[in-house]
Scaffold this active site. Sequence first.
Site, mmCIF file in Angstrom:
data_model
loop_
_atom_site.group_PDB
_atom_site.id
_atom_site.type_symbol
_atom_site.label_atom_id
_atom_site.label_comp_id
_atom_site.label_asym_id
_atom_site.label_seq_id
_atom_site.Cartn_x
_atom_site.Cartn_y
_atom_site.Cartn_z
ATOM 1 C CG ASP A 66 -2.579 -7.967 -3.608
ATOM 2 O OD1 ASP A 66 -1.716 -8.819 -3.332
ATOM 3 O OD2 ASP A 66 -3.279 -7.395 -2.754
ATOM 4 C CD GLU A 68 -12.412 -10.644 -4.174
ATOM 5 O OE1 GLU A 68 -11.295 -10.115 -4.120
ATOM 6 O OE2 GLU A 68 -12.596 -11.871 -4.013
ATOM 7 C CG HIS A 85 -1.966 -1.163 1.064
ATOM 8 N ND1 HIS A 85 -2.475 -1.848 2.133
ATOM 9 C CD2 HIS A 85 -2.519 -1.754 -0.045
ATOM 10 C CE1 HIS A 85 -3.296 -2.804 1.714
ATOM 11 N NE2 HIS A 85 -3.330 -2.763 0.397
ATOM 12 C CG HIS A 105 -6.191 -10.705 -7.812
ATOM 13 N ND1 HIS A 105 -5.532 -10.320 -8.961
ATOM 14 C CD2 HIS A 105 -6.415 -12.045 -7.942
ATOM 15 C CE1 HIS A 105 -5.372 -11.377 -9.747
ATOM 16 N NE2 HIS A 105 -5.902 -12.443 -9.154
HETATM 17 N N1 SAM Z 1 -5.602 -6.186 -3.118
HETATM 18 C C1 SAM Z 1 -6.260 -6.364 -1.851
HETATM 19 C C2 SAM Z 1 -5.711 -5.336 -0.879
HETATM 20 O O1 SAM Z 1 -4.552 -4.927 -1.015
HETATM 21 O O2 SAM Z 1 -6.470 -4.900 -0.009
HETATM 22 C C3 SAM Z 1 -6.097 -7.748 -1.296
HETATM 23 C C4 SAM Z 1 -6.399 -8.839 -2.270
HETATM 24 S S1 SAM Z 1 -6.200 -10.473 -1.668
HETATM 25 C C5 SAM Z 1 -4.488 -10.663 -1.530
HETATM 26 C C6 SAM Z 1 -6.565 -11.402 -3.110
HETATM 27 C C7 SAM Z 1 -8.039 -11.402 -3.490
HETATM 28 O O3 SAM Z 1 -8.175 -11.918 -4.801
HETATM 29 C C8 SAM Z 1 -8.919 -12.265 -2.617
HETATM 30 O O4 SAM Z 1 -9.960 -11.482 -2.081
HETATM 31 C C9 SAM Z 1 -9.494 -13.330 -3.577
HETATM 32 O O5 SAM Z 1 -10.829 -13.676 -3.295
HETATM 33 C C10 SAM Z 1 -9.395 -12.621 -4.897
HETATM 34 N N2 SAM Z 1 -9.263 -13.474 -6.093
HETATM 35 C C11 SAM Z 1 -8.723 -14.709 -6.197
HETATM 36 N N3 SAM Z 1 -8.696 -15.100 -7.489
HETATM 37 C C12 SAM Z 1 -9.210 -14.073 -8.219
HETATM 38 C C13 SAM Z 1 -9.407 -13.848 -9.610
HETATM 39 N N4 SAM Z 1 -9.067 -14.775 -10.510
HETATM 40 N N5 SAM Z 1 -9.930 -12.670 -9.997
HETATM 41 C C14 SAM Z 1 -10.290 -11.723 -9.089
HETATM 42 N N6 SAM Z 1 -10.130 -11.881 -7.756
HETATM 43 C C15 SAM Z 1 -9.592 -13.041 -7.323
#
Ligand code: SAM
Length: 278
Positions: free
Chosen positions: A162, A116, A19, A42
């Site tokens: 991410d 997401e 961040h 993500h």
């Molecule tokens: N970027 C966020 C933050 O910094 O607050 C945290 C994201 S977390 C590490 C990863 C997220 O990606 C999870 O909520 C998961 O459900 C989602 N996710 C997993 N595979 C995905 C995909 N193919 N496309 C979109 N989201 C996905």
Amino acid sequence: MLSYRHSFHAGNFADIIKHVVAVEILEHLTKKEKPFEYIDTHSGTGLYNFKSAQARKLEEHAGGIGKLKEEEYPELARYFEVIKSYNEAGKRNLYPGSPLFAKYFLRPQDRAWLFELHPEDFKSLCLNTNRQRKIKVACSDGLKGMEALMPPKSRRGLVLVDPSYEIKTEYDQVFSAIEKAHKKFATGTYALWYPVVDRPTINKLKNKFIRSGIKNIQCFELGVLPDSDERGMTSSGMIVVNPPWGLFDKMSKLLPKLARTLGESDDLIYQCEQLVDE
Ligand code: SAM
């Protein structure tokens, strides 16, 4: 798969480097009046409560944001300003995820595209972003979503990638998706977060970027413990394509300081590398 939930980990040491780098890039994008687009492949839920059952289970934030004192980090004033904007005065119970860090910087002319895949987290993300017109939220695959948006209309922007890396092939998938997107939007800034669980996997990922032909790539890494095969994530980093001017300098000074505050071993564990020259 989708067993990873960011609510168990929000505010940990890995979120800080992610961040902080995102804030630096977003701040840079707002220096010009021209619109920009923010793409978050993500997104997670957007906002995390340290009092929730999930956060309390691992208390990872205590070893991350919980260790950072605002008065000791004047260079992170914007980062703290965003966190404070989502909290009551004098409290730090809520922690913004990447979409809400970005939302803080969006002006009327800017747009955000948030992906997401988890249906529950998607619902929370919709609530936490208030379904604003300039923010589009989709419950679909973020890498495919990014591809479909390329090149963004404004021809300026940040793409944050991410993933949770639940499947090993994701390391290859994220590289290929960024490489493909870069062909259509070569001037965009791409920031890819990675965890260091297995060092050879990260070396392989970095080498792919180095050999890709893409210019101007930097890498920033922050760790709390030396590399280990037995401890899970000990460091994490950001690979940044087309970083803003000044980011490298800032991170060179900041990372040793953060490593001293957050590290759990006698060594200061960080890296600041120009992977590919401009
Ligand atoms: N970027 C966020 C933050 O910094 O607050 C945290 C994201 S977390 C590490 C990863 C997220 O990606 C999870 O909520 C998961 O459900 C989602 N996710 C997993 N595979 C995905 C995909 N193919 N496309 C979109 N989201 C996905």
